[in-house]
Design a protein around this motif. Structure first.
Motif, mmCIF file in Angstrom:
data_model
loop_
_atom_site.group_PDB
_atom_site.id
_atom_site.type_symbol
_atom_site.label_atom_id
_atom_site.label_comp_id
_atom_site.label_asym_id
_atom_site.label_seq_id
_atom_site.Cartn_x
_atom_site.Cartn_y
_atom_site.Cartn_z
ATOM 1 N N THR A 1 0.924 -1.270 0.064
ATOM 2 C CA THR A 1 0.033 0.229 -0.055
ATOM 3 C C THR A 1 0.921 1.265 -0.028
ATOM 4 O O THR A 1 0.764 2.154 -0.578
ATOM 5 C CB THR A 1 -0.891 0.038 1.271
ATOM 6 N N LEU A 2 1.987 1.061 0.711
ATOM 7 C CA LEU A 2 2.840 2.443 0.931
ATOM 8 C C LEU A 2 3.626 2.672 -0.523
ATOM 9 O O LEU A 2 3.525 3.710 -0.948
ATOM 10 C CB LEU A 2 3.926 2.183 1.896
ATOM 11 N N VAL A 3 3.879 1.666 -1.066
ATOM 12 C CA VAL A 3 4.462 1.549 -2.452
ATOM 13 C C VAL A 3 3.598 2.250 -3.517
ATOM 14 O O VAL A 3 4.060 3.158 -4.357
ATOM 15 C CB VAL A 3 4.991 0.129 -3.132
ATOM 16 N N GLY A 4 2.101 1.900 -3.429
ATOM 17 C CA GLY A 4 1.313 2.491 -4.442
ATOM 18 C C GLY A 4 0.969 3.960 -3.939
ATOM 19 O O GLY A 4 0.973 4.786 -5.008
ATOM 20 N N ILE A 5 0.968 4.336 -2.865
ATOM 21 C CA ILE A 5 0.757 5.786 -2.483
ATOM 22 C C ILE A 5 1.888 6.614 -2.913
ATOM 23 O O ILE A 5 1.725 7.612 -3.702
ATOM 24 C CB ILE A 5 0.624 5.920 -1.002
ATOM 25 N N ALA B 1 2.283 8.703 4.807
ATOM 26 C CA ALA B 1 2.011 7.505 4.742
ATOM 27 C C ALA B 1 2.350 6.243 5.457
ATOM 28 O O ALA B 1 1.697 5.520 6.148
ATOM 29 C CB ALA B 1 1.691 6.992 3.207
ATOM 30 N N GLY B 2 3.919 6.187 5.503
ATOM 31 C CA GLY B 2 4.502 5.069 6.448
ATOM 32 C C GLY B 2 4.065 5.222 7.759
ATOM 33 O O GLY B 2 3.830 4.256 8.425
ATOM 34 N N LEU B 3 4.174 6.596 8.277
ATOM 35 C CA LEU B 3 3.659 6.658 9.727
ATOM 36 C C LEU B 3 2.492 6.241 10.012
ATOM 37 O O LEU B 3 2.242 5.771 11.165
ATOM 38 C CB LEU B 3 3.958 8.267 10.147
ATOM 39 N N VAL B 4 1.390 6.550 9.162
ATOM 40 C CA VAL B 4 0.042 6.326 9.465
ATOM 41 C C VAL B 4 -0.157 4.651 9.232
ATOM 42 O O VAL B 4 -0.730 4.035 10.300
ATOM 43 C CB VAL B 4 -0.853 6.765 8.375
ATOM 44 N N LEU B 5 0.540 3.942 8.188
ATOM 45 C CA LEU B 5 0.501 2.588 7.982
ATOM 46 C C LEU B 5 1.183 1.734 9.176
ATOM 47 O O LEU B 5 0.850 0.706 9.594
ATOM 48 C CB LEU B 5 0.937 2.174 6.768
ATOM 49 N N ALA B 6 2.242 2.283 9.680
ATOM 50 C CA ALA B 6 2.881 1.785 11.040
ATOM 51 C C ALA B 6 2.523 2.268 12.345
ATOM 52 O O ALA B 6 3.042 1.828 13.315
ATOM 53 C CB ALA B 6 4.542 2.072 10.804
#
Length: 380
Positions: free
Chosen positions: A158-162, A198-203
């Motif tokens: 998901t992070l890659v896509g964003i 995005a990474g901080l949200v996903l993690a």
């Protein structure tokens, strides 16, 4: 009754499982890096082609200085943390948590000081946004490390896509807008800023858990830092040595030959840099996987990885290097449209990539086996 596996069978199963997990980690690492580089590399190449050489030299110099300060802010934490993150569902070690928070504080300080000093010395306000990369990049690496620890490959995808969408949007903006130094500075950091957010949200679940563990910790942070300083110091020195060598555009070319020569060197370097990054990511995948297995298994795997004779790989690396010199020089000059000087430099710099990648892989094994002293001696 089931057959009892022999030690050789267990060894084979361990290696095969290791290779499979390495491949998973590598492709998530490299996909994230490609998504970022698509934006940053395109902005830099378009800047080299359309900005005048003085403006491009200012942009490239600010980026190199920011990357040097980012390496200083990291302080060896990235490699140290990957070698000790542990497997999924395990608590983040207190030493790793402390190293993460220490890095965040140092990055914030260096980001402010670096931008202020650069403006005082150079007087170019339009490139100052580039210094935000110091904090942005470290936020990225922390969130990705925690997602890798928990093997959250779907969230990494998901992070890659964003990030990819953000990079493509930046590329479109570059094509539709006139090349201006201030705009290029902002666009240069935009994909990284989106990826960090995005990474901080996903993690966030892993970050929240780590913060809760931090609040419950009884051992003083400074005491923990002192206990890991002997491990962080050599890694930090190695990182800085590599960064200084890699950023010769500002550490050597600019003071000796001036901004025009620095612009040519920076253009050649920035063209070849993504190729090295994609290949060297294998070292992070290797380190993350070695860090998730037991010390005994890491010792076995390290022995397997360093067992082949040195002469044959060296001959192969030399052949690849010679091919890279001519191919990259041709592509840079005839397809991308860089100047003759920048194209020649791109070819020469590409020739060193195979040896640099081999070095990162060998260094990774030594780091997991806690032989930081050997890595430092080799770097010097």
């Amino acid at each position: 009754m089931a057959d009892i596996l022999s030690p050789a069978d267990n060894h084979t199963i361990l290696v095969h499982s290791f290779v499979r997990r390495i491949a998973q980690r590598y492709f998530t690492f490299v996909a994230a890096r490609i998504a970022l580089v698509i934006g940053r590399w395109f902005v830099l190449i378009q800047s080299a082609k359309h900005l005048d050489k003085i403006d491009f030299a200012a942009l490239a110099a600010a980026l190199s200085v920011a990357e040097l300060l980012r390496a200083l802010a990291d302080g060896g934490v990235d490699n140290f943390s990957y070698s000790r993150l542990g497997g999924a569902n395990c608590r983040v070690r207190v030493t790793v948590r402390t190293a993460f928070f220490f890095r965040a504080v140092i990055a914030t300080i260096l980001m402010v000081i670096g931008a202020a000093v650069h403006y005082f010395l150079v007087g170019e306000l339009r490139v100052l946004p580039v210094f935000l990369l110091i904090g942005i990049t470290l936020a990225q690496t922390t969130s990705i490390a925690l997602l890798q620890k928990e093997a959250q490959f779907s969230r990494l995808a998901t992070l890659v896509g964003i990030t990819l969408v953000a990079s493509l949007a930046v590329n479109l903006t570059v094509l539709l807008s006139p090349a201006q130094l201030g705009l290029m500075s902002m666009l240069l950091i935009a994909p990284d800023a989106v990826a960090a957010s995005a990474g901080l949200v996903l993690a966030s679940p892993a970050i929240s858990k780590m913060l809760a563990q931090w609040r419950r910790a009884r051992r003083p942070a400074l005491s923990i830092l002192r206990s890991i300083a002997s491990k962080l110091a050599p890694i930090s020195l190695v990182t800085m040595l590599v960064m200084i060598y890699s950023r010769l555009d500002v550490t050597l070319v600019l003071p000796l030959l001036g901004s025009i020569a620095q612009a040519d060197y920076s253009a050649g370097w920035r063209l070849t840099e993504p190729l090295f990054l994609f290949l060297s990511i294998a070292s992070f995948a290797l380190l993350a996987e070695l860090g998730s297995v037991s010390s005994n298994n890491a010792q076995v795997l390290g022995t397997v990885l360093t067992k082949p004779a040195a002469i044959l790989p060296m001959i192969g690396l030399l052949a690849i290097a010679l091919i890279a010199v001519f191919v990259v020089r041709f592509v840079a000059g005839n397809w991308i449209g860089l100047s003759a000087e920048a194209s020649l430099l791109a070819g020469i710099l590409a020739g060193g990539i195979p040896f640099r990648v081999a070095n990162t892989l060998i260094s990774t094994v030594l780091q997991r086996l806690a032989r930081f002293d050997r890595v430092l001696v080799a770097s010097i």
